[in-house]
Design an enzyme around this catalytic site. Structure first.
Site, PDB file in Angstrom:
ATOM      1  N   GLU A   1       0.823  -1.212   0.000  1.00  0.00           N
ATOM      2  CA  GLU A   1       0.000   0.000   0.000  1.00  0.00           C
ATOM      3  C   GLU A   1       0.864   1.273   0.000  1.00  0.00           C
ATOM      4  O   GLU A   1       0.357   2.380   0.150  1.00  0.00           O
ATOM      5  CB  GLU A   1      -0.919  -0.049   1.219  1.00  0.00           C
ATOM      6  CG  GLU A   1      -2.391   0.243   1.021  1.00  0.00           C
ATOM      7  CD  GLU A   1      -3.046  -0.391  -0.196  1.00  0.00           C
ATOM      8  OE1 GLU A   1      -2.901   0.183  -1.292  1.00  0.00           O
ATOM      9  OE2 GLU A   1      -3.718  -1.422  -0.046  1.00  0.00           O
TER      10      GLU A   1
ATOM     11  N   HIS B   1      -7.563  -2.568   8.663  1.00  0.00           N
ATOM     12  CA  HIS B   1      -8.812  -3.214   8.239  1.00  0.00           C
ATOM     13  C   HIS B   1      -9.682  -3.421   9.483  1.00  0.00           C
ATOM     14  O   HIS B   1     -10.270  -4.481   9.671  1.00  0.00           O
ATOM     15  CB  HIS B   1      -8.527  -4.569   7.583  1.00  0.00           C
ATOM     16  CG  HIS B   1      -7.637  -4.492   6.390  1.00  0.00           C
ATOM     17  ND1 HIS B   1      -7.077  -5.599   5.808  1.00  0.00           N
ATOM     18  CD2 HIS B   1      -7.208  -3.432   5.663  1.00  0.00           C
ATOM     19  CE1 HIS B   1      -6.329  -5.228   4.778  1.00  0.00           C
ATOM     20  NE2 HIS B   1      -6.390  -3.914   4.679  1.00  0.00           N
TER      21      HIS B   1
ATOM     22  N   HIS C   1     -12.697  -2.457   2.074  1.00  0.00           N
ATOM     23  CA  HIS C   1     -11.285  -2.628   2.383  1.00  0.00           C
ATOM     24  C   HIS C   1     -10.951  -2.225   3.827  1.00  0.00           C
ATOM     25  O   HIS C   1     -10.646  -3.089   4.637  1.00  0.00           O
ATOM     26  CB  HIS C   1     -10.467  -1.820   1.362  1.00  0.00           C
ATOM     27  CG  HIS C   1      -9.000  -2.018   1.447  1.00  0.00           C
ATOM     28  ND1 HIS C   1      -8.148  -1.777   0.386  1.00  0.00           N
ATOM     29  CD2 HIS C   1      -8.198  -2.405   2.471  1.00  0.00           C
ATOM     30  CE1 HIS C   1      -6.910  -2.026   0.751  1.00  0.00           C
ATOM     31  NE2 HIS C   1      -6.914  -2.407   2.019  1.00  0.00           N
TER      32      HIS C   1
HETATM   33 ZN   LIG Z   1      -5.340  -2.741   3.304  1.00  0.00          ZN
END
Ligand SMILES: [Zn+2]
Length: 211
Positions: A71, A91, A151
Site C-alpha cells: 500500500e 482493516h 477494504h
Molecule cells: Zn489494506
C-alpha cells in the site's frame, strides 16, 4: 524514537487493540523526503526497526532488505497531496463494516470534527494500485481520514501518535454509528450544530479563581 522504532511501537499497539490482524494494515512516518514504512508480509507486532524499509517520496527504496508494504503508493500519494507526516491504514472491523455498506460515515458525534466531519468512502479499486491511491486522495481532501470501499480505513496526522489516535477515533465513530443503526435511526448533526461546536471549542468557558 526513530521513525522505524515508531512503526514497531504503533504496530504493536494496533495489534493489541485489535485494529489489525495477521499481516493486514500498514503504517508510515515521514521526515523530509524520506518515509519509513512497514514491510510487506510481516505482522505489525513482529516488526523490528531494521525490518522497516525506508523509501523516498518518489518511491525509490533507500534502505532495508524487505519490500515496502504493497500500500506504499497510497501512502506516498497522500503525503504528496496533504500535510500528513504519518499515515495509519487498518482493516479494523467497524471501519470495514461501514466501508462495505455505505458511501460515507455521517457525523453523528461532534468528535467527528477532529477527522474533518463526514468521512467519505473512497471508491473501490484493487489494493496497492495507483487507482486506489487516487481514490483515497480524492476522499481525503480536506479531511484527516477516509474509508476505502470493501477494504478498511486510513488516517493521517502531524505525528504518528496523532495518525494513530485518528484511527482509534475513526473506528470508535464507525462502531457508534453501526451499533446505533441496530437500535434505531442515528441522528446526524446539522451543519449549524457542528459550527456551534467549533465556536465553542474556540471560546472555552473560563473559571475565575476564587479569592
Ligand atoms: Zn489494506
Amino acid at each position: 524514537m526513530s521513525l522505524r522504532e515508531q512503526l514497531c511501537e504503533y504496530g504493536r499497539r494496533a495489534v493489541e487493540l485489535g485494529l489489525v490482524i495477521g499481516t493486514s494494515g500498514n503504517l508510515s512516518v515521514r521526515q523530509g523526503e524520506l518515509v519509513a514504512v512497514t514491510p510487506s508480509g510481516v505482522a505489525l507486532d513482529r516488526l523490528t526497526p531494521e525490518m522497516c524499509p525506508i523509501v523516498d517520496v518518489a518511491g525509490h527504496l533507500v534502505e532495508g532488505e524487505l519490500q515496502p508494504s504493497s500500500e506504499t503508493p497510497m501512502h506516498l500519494t497522500v503525503y504528496e497531496t496533504t500535510d500528513a507526516q504519518a499515515i495509519v491504514h487498518t482493516h479494523s472491523v467497524f471501519g470495514t463494516v461501514v466501508a462495505t455498506t455505505m458511501t460515507e460515515l455521517p457525523p453523528v458525534h461532534y468528535n467527528a470534527l477532529l477527522l474533518g466531519g463526514t468521512v467519505k468512502v473512497a471508491a473501490y479499486a484493487t489494493y496497492g494500485t495507483p487507482e486506489l491511491a487516487a481514490n483515497v486522495r480524492a476522499a481525503m481532501e480536506g479531511k484527516r481520514a477516509a474509508l476505502m470501499a470493501n477494504h478498511g480505513g486510513v488516517t493521517i496526522g502531524a505525528t504518528m501518535e496523532e495518525a494513530f489516535e485518528a484511527t482509534r477515533l475513526l473506528e470508535w465513530l464507525c462502531e457508534v454509528y453501526v451499533r446505533g443503526l441496530s437500535v434505531g435511526k442515528p441522528t446526524v448533526l446539522t451543519d449549524e450544530q457542528l459550527n456551534a461546536v467549533v465556536e465553542r471549542a474556540l471560546n472555552p468557558p473560563t473559571f475565575p479563581r476564587r479569592l
